[in-house]
Structures are given as structure tokens and as C-alpha cells.
Write an enzyme that holds these catalytic residues in place. Sequence first.
Site, PDB file in Angstrom:
ATOM      1  CG  ASN A 129      -0.468   8.195   3.380  1.00  0.00           C
ATOM      2  OD1 ASN A 129      -0.845   7.270   2.658  1.00  0.00           O
ATOM      3  ND2 ASN A 129       0.044   9.314   2.885  1.00  0.00           N
ATOM      4  NE  ARG A 133      -3.888   1.958   2.446  1.00  0.00           N
ATOM      5  CZ  ARG A 133      -4.034   2.667   3.555  1.00  0.00           C
ATOM      6  NH1 ARG A 133      -3.335   2.356   4.639  1.00  0.00           N
ATOM      7  NH2 ARG A 133      -4.878   3.672   3.612  1.00  0.00           N
ATOM      8  CG  HIS A 161      -1.126   5.308  -0.229  1.00  0.00           C
ATOM      9  ND1 HIS A 161      -1.770   5.712   0.916  1.00  0.00           N
ATOM     10  CD2 HIS A 161      -1.999   4.483  -0.864  1.00  0.00           C
ATOM     11  CE1 HIS A 161      -2.975   5.163   0.965  1.00  0.00           C
ATOM     12  NE2 HIS A 161      -3.128   4.397  -0.102  1.00  0.00           N
ATOM     13  CG  HIS A 220      -8.350  -3.414  -1.606  1.00  0.00           C
ATOM     14  ND1 HIS A 220      -9.404  -2.575  -1.889  1.00  0.00           N
ATOM     15  CD2 HIS A 220      -7.293  -2.600  -1.356  1.00  0.00           C
ATOM     16  CE1 HIS A 220      -9.013  -1.309  -1.813  1.00  0.00           C
ATOM     17  NE2 HIS A 220      -7.741  -1.296  -1.492  1.00  0.00           N
TER      18      HIS A 220
END
Length: 322
Positions: free
Chosen positions: A91, A59, A63, A191
Site C-alpha cells: 500500500n 486502488r 485494497h 489499470h
Amino acid sequence: MAAVKIYCLALCLMSTAVAANQLRVGFYAQTCPRAETLVRQALNDALRSDAGIGADLLRMHFHDCFVRGCDGSILLDSVNGNSVEKNAGINQSIEDEAFDVVDQAKVNVEAVCPGVVSCADILAFLARDSVAHYGGWFYAVPAGRRDGRISISSESTSNLPTENFRLGQLVQNFKNKGLSPSEMVTLSGAHTIGVAHCVAFTRRLYNSSSSTGVDPTLDPTYAAQLRRSCPTLTTDEEVPMDPPSQFGFDNSYYQGILRNRGLFTSDQSLLTAPFSAAQVNLFARNSASFQSSFAAAMVKMGNIGVLTGFNGEIRKKCRVVN
């Protein structure tokens, strides 16, 4: 044999994707040949005490790339009170321990090859190794990224998709980064691992316009399970993103969506248009297709806005600029 052909196709797609930005597989072959091994060592050490840390690292790479490109800017700490990307609300669910893994990987490579391997490349390697650890395909990561010097909290808020995005918003957000609608559906498959905080989805459980208060696109049995884990709108507990496969990088996520068990609004919205629904159905029944597509999409994502050549720097420590 079919899987081998698909894997080869993914490698070909990778070669095409990297040409424009001067990244290449084996970038450190001469200057730091053990770089990827040393980075993987830091991940393996961390996984022994935290089985889910790889999901945070995957992740984090996503990001990072969606804000100023894949330049390691998410790793920078605040200096003199400035608010950096890691301080943004979106975050906050990334564990501090994930940043520690990057730090340790940097210590590992600096001990052998000082001033050679960028923090941005380390994060890309860690994301790939995390996917492979959980059972996804191991793919070649083109390297040669350099580290950025700027990190601004508000840019995370304005550039990253949220769990409440509808399909059209997701498509536009990924398009803004040079990624196709198909690649958006593919990368959503990340996910399949990791956890989510209740507050990210409890509006689907307690704030719906339906008579029960539950989002009608959410399977009632699954909603009842989630309500037990998240008994109020503001509960700050964690639940698996993909309960049948929390630590398995596979196509279970897409199978869940077909059963109306997508945890986020953004997940379940993938069924709201023919193109995305067709891709969800394909991935749900064909794991190899998902794995090969994910590998190629990750390489393309890893090329977003990269700094190469004499741009940026090679940080000595990932949390601070030189």
C-alpha cells in the site's frame, strides 16, 4: 440504444448483487441527501491540483475490500505503534494525498450530517466518481456500509494480489473473495489509469532468463521505452500504467495486452488461458462491454464482507476509531 440496454443490464446485475448484504442505492436519501454530492466535491477539488489522484482512490477501495471486506480499515492510522493496513508495503504506493481526499470528504459530510455517513461508503463513492471522472460509466453505488475497528498490516500482504501473480494465482485470489475469473479480468481493467513505480516491474526488464534480460512476453519496443524510464533494477521512478490512456478510463489497457504491452506480469498473464484471452479480446474491441462489466463487478466487489446494521460503527474521523 444498445448502450442504454447494456447500462440497464448493469443496473439489474447491481440490484441482484446488493440484496444479500442489506446495502441499497439511495441509502442516505433521508438521512443525508447531499452525501454523494459533498463527497464528489472533495474529489473535484483534489483533481484540480492532482490529475491522477482518482486512480489512487480507486486502488484504495479495491485494497480495502480485499482485506476484512469493504469496511474502511485501510484508512486507519497506527495507534501505539501497531502496524495497520496502510503501512503494508503493497500500500506504500498509494499517495498520502488520496487519504487526505477521504478526510476532506468526511469533513464535508460531517458538517451537514454528523455521525451518519460511513468512511467505507465515502471510499466507495470516491472510487465510482473517479471512474466517471476519467470517462468510465457512472454507476449507482449501493450504500449502508459501516466502518470496521481493526486494521492489521500483515493482512494486506496475505490478501492482496501482487503485480507478479500468474493467472492461476489471480483466479484463486479473486475466488477467495467471492469473485469469478471473469470479474478478475474485468477489474484488472482498472489499470487503464494511474501510474506504477519502476520497482514493481523492473524484474521484467533486467532479471529475465532470456539472452537480453527482458521478459520475452514483453514487446521489445515497449521494453526499450521502459528501460529509458527505469534505467536500473531499483529505480524508483513512476511510469503510466497504460501510456496511451493514463487519464482515460477506457479499453486501451486490453488493447495493450494484445500487443504484449501489459506492464505487470499479472497483466500479461491474462493471455495465458483461453477463457481470459477471449475476454481480453472482447473488451479490446468492445468498450461498452468492458464499461458495463466493470460497473457490475465494482458493485459486487463493494459487497465483500461489508458490516451493516449494528455491526461496526460510523467513525467521526476516518483515521481513528471512535
